[in-house]
Design a protein around this motif. Sequence first.
Motif: not given
Length: 334
Positions: A144-154, A156-160, A254-261
Motif C-alpha cells: 500500500l505504501i508503494y502504491t501510494a507513492v506510485k499513485l501520488g506521482k501519477e 502530478e501528471s496529466d495522462d488521460d 475532472k474537477k477532482l484534480v487532487y483525487l489521486s493525491l
Amino acid sequence: MQVPTWVWYLTVGLMAAVLLFDVFIIARRPHVPSTKEVSISLAGYIGAAVVFGLGVWYFTHDQAGAKFMTEYYAGWLTEYSLSVDNLFIFLLIMARFGVPEKLQQSALLIGIIIAIILRGIFIAVGAAAINEFSWVFYIFGAFLIYTAVKLGKEGESDDDEYEENRFMKFVERRFPATDQYDGAKLFTHVNGKKLATPMFIVIMALGTTDLLFALDSIPAIYGLTKEPYLVLTANLFALMGLRQLYFLIGGLLKKLVYLSLGLAVLLAFIGVKLVLHALHENTLPFINGGENVHSAPDIPISVSLGAIVVILGVTTVASLWKSRKDERERLSAS
C-alpha cells in the motif's frame, strides 16, 4: 465477530437479487438515465449502506458492536473513495470503445457483477492468508505504501489515456470481433460467423480493470478490519452504488484534480497502520527476535475513521477550489 452461515447466504442472496432485478430492468429498457433517476437510486444505495452499519451495531452490541460498526463505515468509505478513482478509468474505457450512451448502463452493470465475483475471490484468499500468516500484514502494508507513492506521482501528471492490460490484449487477439454494436449483445453473427461485439470487449475491460484496483483496495480494507463479513459487505455496497455515481458525477470527476493525491495519502496512512499492526503481532525471527513489538503505537479504528473523513474532505474541497480558481483564470485570460 461470529456471523452465522445463514446470514452469509442471506446477505449474498439479497445482493444477488438486487443486481438481477437491475439486470432485468435495464435489459428490457436500455436508456440514458436521468439525473433524478440516478440520484434516487444512489440515495437508496447509500441509505441502505448506512442502515446496514447501524444494523451491525445493533445486532452485535454484546460483541463490541460500536467497534464493528466503525470498522464497517471506515471500510465502506475507503472502498467507495477508491472506487471513485475507478470511475475516471471507466470514462476513458467508454470513450476508447465509443460505447453508445444508452448502452453504458448495461456495460457498467455487467462489468460490476464480474468485479464483485472477482473481489469475492480476493477477499476469501486475503482472509485465509491473514488467518494462517500474521506476517502478511507486512506485505499488505508495504504494498500500500508503494502504491501510494506510485499513485501520488501519477497524480502530478496529466495522462488521460486508457492503456489496455495484458489480459485485454489477449482477449482482443483470441476473440474475432466486429466494430459494430448489436444492442447489448456480447456476440453477433456477421456473414455466418460468430463474432464478439465491442460490448463484450468493454465489459471485459471494466471487470479486469476493477480487479487491478482491487489489488490496492482489498489490502487497504483489511488494514481497517479483519472481519471477512465486513470486508465483503463494504465492497458490495461500494460497488453496487458505483453505476449511479458514474452518471451523476461523470463531469465532476475532472474537477477532482487532487483525487489521486488524496487517495495516495489515504493508502499511505492505511499502509503505515498495517505495518504497525504487523509489529504488534510479529512472529518473524529477524524482527525483535520473533517477539511482538508492544512499543509500536496502535492506531484505534475511531482515529482511522476520522482520518479517512478528513483526508477525503480536504481532497474534495481543495480540488473544487483549484478547479474554480483555474476556471476564473481561464475566463479572465480569454
